[in-house]
Design a protein around this motif. Structure first.
Motif, PDB file in Angstrom:
ATOM      1  N   PRO A 127      51.625  44.042  37.839  1.00 22.89           N
ATOM      2  CA  PRO A 127      50.492  43.773  38.727  1.00 22.89           C
ATOM      3  C   PRO A 127      49.891  42.379  38.575  1.00 22.89           C
ATOM      4  CG  PRO A 127      49.814  45.181  36.909  1.00 22.89           C
ATOM      5  CD  PRO A 127      51.306  45.072  36.836  1.00 22.89           C
ATOM      6  N   VAL A 128      50.027  41.762  37.399  1.00 22.81           N
ATOM      7  CA  VAL A 128      49.407  40.465  37.148  1.00 22.81           C
ATOM      8  C   VAL A 128      50.374  39.315  37.411  1.00 22.81           C
ATOM      9  CG1 VAL A 128      48.219  39.019  35.450  1.00 22.81           C
ATOM     10  CG2 VAL A 128      47.861  41.497  35.445  1.00 22.81           C
ATOM     11  N   THR A 129      51.555  39.382  36.856  1.00 27.36           N
ATOM     12  CA  THR A 129      52.511  38.275  36.983  1.00 27.36           C
ATOM     13  C   THR A 129      53.365  38.371  38.237  1.00 27.36           C
ATOM     14  OG1 THR A 129      54.298  39.397  35.790  1.00 27.36           O
ATOM     15  CG2 THR A 129      52.662  38.194  34.467  1.00 27.36           C
ATOM     16  N   GLY A 130      53.496  39.558  38.816  1.00 24.68           N
ATOM     17  CA  GLY A 130      54.371  39.760  39.963  1.00 24.68           C
ATOM     18  C   GLY A 130      55.837  39.885  39.599  1.00 24.68           C
TER      19      GLY A 130
ATOM     20  N   ASP B 184      41.536  38.866  26.808  1.00 22.97           N
ATOM     21  CA  ASP B 184      42.059  38.803  28.176  1.00 22.97           C
ATOM     22  C   ASP B 184      43.242  37.835  28.251  1.00 22.97           C
ATOM     23  OD1 ASP B 184      40.031  40.520  28.916  1.00 22.97           O
ATOM     24  OD2 ASP B 184      38.816  38.971  29.903  1.00 22.97           O
ATOM     25  N   GLN B 185      43.087  36.660  27.632  1.00 26.66           N
ATOM     26  CA  GLN B 185      44.165  35.678  27.643  1.00 26.66           C
ATOM     27  C   GLN B 185      45.389  36.212  26.915  1.00 26.66           C
ATOM     28  OE1 GLN B 185      42.755  31.832  26.219  1.00 26.66           O
ATOM     29  NE2 GLN B 185      40.768  32.181  27.184  1.00 26.66           N
ATOM     30  N   LEU B 186      45.157  36.920  25.824  1.00 22.41           N
ATOM     31  CA  LEU B 186      46.258  37.525  25.084  1.00 22.41           C
ATOM     32  C   LEU B 186      47.031  38.485  25.986  1.00 22.41           C
ATOM     33  CD1 LEU B 186      47.803  38.196  22.455  1.00 22.41           C
ATOM     34  CD2 LEU B 186      45.998  39.859  21.954  1.00 22.41           C
ATOM     35  N   ALA B 187      46.320  39.310  26.747  1.00 21.67           N
ATOM     36  CA  ALA B 187      46.987  40.253  27.648  1.00 21.67           C
ATOM     37  C   ALA B 187      47.867  39.524  28.649  1.00 21.67           C
ATOM     38  CB  ALA B 187      45.948  41.105  28.371  1.00 21.67           C
TER      39      ALA B 187
ATOM     40  N   PRO C 294      43.284  43.468  32.065  1.00 25.84           N
ATOM     41  CA  PRO C 294      42.460  42.330  31.641  1.00 25.84           C
ATOM     42  C   PRO C 294      43.113  40.985  31.887  1.00 25.84           C
ATOM     43  CG  PRO C 294      43.301  43.535  29.735  1.00 25.84           C
ATOM     44  CD  PRO C 294      43.603  44.371  30.938  1.00 25.84           C
ATOM     45  N   GLY C 295      44.433  40.972  32.078  1.00 23.08           N
ATOM     46  CA  GLY C 295      45.103  39.716  32.388  1.00 23.08           C
ATOM     47  C   GLY C 295      44.627  39.085  33.684  1.00 23.08           C
ATOM     48  N   PHE C 296      44.127  39.911  34.633  1.00 23.01           N
ATOM     49  CA  PHE C 296      43.589  39.361  35.871  1.00 23.01           C
ATOM     50  C   PHE C 296      42.430  38.418  35.597  1.00 23.01           C
ATOM     51  CE2 PHE C 296      45.510  43.135  38.065  1.00 23.01           C
ATOM     52  CZ  PHE C 296      46.253  42.425  38.998  1.00 23.01           C
ATOM     53  N   ARG C 297      41.567  38.800  34.650  1.00 18.37           N
ATOM     54  CA  ARG C 297      40.416  37.947  34.334  1.00 18.37           C
ATOM     55  C   ARG C 297      40.877  36.617  33.737  1.00 18.37           C
ATOM     56  NH1 ARG C 297      38.429  43.157  32.632  1.00 18.37           N
ATOM     57  NH2 ARG C 297      38.948  42.705  30.429  1.00 18.37           N
ATOM     58  N   ALA C 298      41.931  36.659  32.942  1.00 11.41           N
ATOM     59  CA  ALA C 298      42.435  35.429  32.324  1.00 11.41           C
ATOM     60  C   ALA C 298      42.989  34.459  33.356  1.00 11.41           C
ATOM     61  CB  ALA C 298      43.512  35.777  31.289  1.00 11.41           C
ATOM     62  N   LEU C 299      43.492  34.971  34.475  1.00 13.77           N
ATOM     63  CA  LEU C 299      44.020  34.087  35.518  1.00 13.77           C
ATOM     64  C   LEU C 299      42.949  33.150  36.058  1.00 13.77           C
ATOM     65  CD1 LEU C 299      46.279  36.538  37.570  1.00 13.77           C
ATOM     66  CD2 LEU C 299      47.058  34.651  36.124  1.00 13.77           C
ATOM     67  N   ARG C 300      41.679  33.572  35.963  1.00 10.30           N
ATOM     68  CA  ARG C 300      40.580  32.743  36.478  1.00 10.30           C
ATOM     69  C   ARG C 300      40.084  31.727  35.451  1.00 10.30           C
ATOM     70  NH1 ARG C 300      38.871  38.032  38.188  1.00 10.30           N
ATOM     71  NH2 ARG C 300      37.243  38.046  36.570  1.00 10.30           N
ATOM     72  N   HIS C 301      40.617  31.825  34.232  1.00 10.80           N
ATOM     73  CA  HIS C 301      40.168  30.922  33.176  1.00 10.80           C
ATOM     74  C   HIS C 301      40.801  29.544  33.373  1.00 10.80           C
ATOM     75  CE1 HIS C 301      39.432  29.364  29.110  1.00 10.80           C
ATOM     76  NE2 HIS C 301      38.552  30.343  28.963  1.00 10.80           N
TER      77      HIS C 301
END
Length: 381
Positions: A275-278, A109-112, A64-71
């Protein structure tokens, strides 16, 4: 398996081993003969059913962190916080004034994403979250991934997705090494699974007056402390993570004496990429990592012992969580390791915790050329 009865609000099913509880106060301390109060969370004590579970099957996980990246503001879930304090420069944030129960899907999502970035977040005064009960715990956890059912631990009756830790004056259902000089035992949860956990939520329902803290360490910082040539060497390695010892611990009659799924072993990279932060993180732990694939026994033992000692001694990579009533802690198992501190045994007080454990993706090697195959270790090793 013998059947016993819970003294509390819920009856055990005939095929279960459950606890006999002593009356305790709100913080878990025993009241003795002066005040016979039922334990508030007796319906959440460890239950050990004789159910058998099939092997876990692979599944597609989208963090769900991927979705937060678009916020436009991925940290807006903290806008109403009264206090946000970094516990250490590289690991851990403590938050006051934000109720987890108020977070909508975007907020979760942002929390993740924030947990992935900071490794560990501590939320205080979350009594509403804790008191909503196991149905809510499951709904909460499923936002972050498929819920893991532990093969050997106790769970609330009817809710196998909620992993429990429990110790009181009469019993312990924790994984403890009694013949060791220390209770510090760094691990990442069930790393032997093909798809180990990502974001994890944990809280205490009862706690000792003092003690019972939890240590965390950043496996990102642990890796970065090493020399670049050694890091490159580690990126080319993979190791076997095994659930056999944990299963044998239960088979020996401890921790409820229950093994509900056949124990497994899987091969994971020594260095994984989030996978999200690299971010790249060391991915070995003393509890479940057994051998580096392709190395001679002595070579593997030498490298793993060095890495375990490095994790143990890296105080500048670590943070310590001191529990207080209403505390909820979230961490990312992909970039951290942790250890309970069992220093409260002589007090005879209860420590009762619940963990919500969504699984994540199969560990991604930091070295994209590392071949993990199907994850099954070579039986000749």
């Amino acid at each position: 398996m013998p059947s016993t009865t819970v003294t509390g609000t819920e009856q055990a099913t005939p095929a279960a081993t459950v606890l006999k509880l002593r009356p305790t106060s709100e913080n878990g301390t025993e009241n003795g003969a002066q005040q016979e109060e039922p334990y508030r969370y007796a319906h959440l004590v460890p239950h050990f059913s004789e159910d058998r579970y099939p092997p876990l099957v692979p599944f597609d996980h989208v963090d769900p962190g991927f979705r937060a990246l678009r916020h436009p503001n991925p940290r807006s879930f903290l806008d109403n916080a009264t206090d946000v304090v970094e516990i250490t420069p590289y690991l851990g944030t403590e938050v006051h004034g934000v109720q987890l129960t108020s977070l909508d899907s975007d907020g979760r999502d942002q929390l993740a994403l924030e947990v992935a970035r900071r490794g560990l977040i501590v939320f205080r005064d979350q009594h509403d979250f804790i008191d909503r009960g196991p149905e809510y715990y499951r709904e909460w956890g499923r936002h972050f991934g498929r819920l893991h059912i532990h093969p050997t631990s106790g769970h609330p009756a009817g809710y196998p997705e909620i992993h429990l830790v429990y110790r009181d004056a009469n019993s312990s259902f924790n994984f403890e090494i009694s013949d060791s000089i220390t209770s510090t035992y760094w691990h990442t949860d069930v790393s032997y699974e093909l798809q180990p956990p990502g974001l994890t939520t944990f809280f205490l329902l009862a706690q000792p007056t003092t003690g019972g803290d939890t240590l965390f360490t950043s496996q990102v910082r642990t890796l970065k402390k090493l020399s670049p040539p050694f890091i490159e060497f580690l990126k080319g390695l993979k190791a076997i993570h095994s659930g056999m010892e944990q299963a044998n611990f239960s088979k020996s009659g401890k921790r409820g004496a229950t093994v509900r799924r056949d124990p497994v072993e899987h091969v994971h990279p020594l260095v994984r990429r989030h996978p999200v932060t690299g971010e790249e993180a060391l991915y070995v732990n003393r509890q479940f990592t057994r051998r580096i694939v392709g190395l001679k026994k002595e070579e593997s033992e030498t490298i793993l012992k060095f890495l375990y000692d490095h994790i143990d001694k890296g105080g500048d990579n670590q943070a310590r969580v001191k529990w207080s009533p209403g505390t909820v802690v979230l961490w990312d198992n992909r970039v951290t390791a942790h250890s309970a501190i069992v220093d409260y045994g002589e007090s005879k007080e209860r420590r009762h915790g619940a963990r919500i454990t969504p699984q994540a993706e199969r560990p991604i090697p930091a070295n994209p050329g590392l071949d993990l195959g199907d994850g099954k270790p070579d039986p000749r090793l």
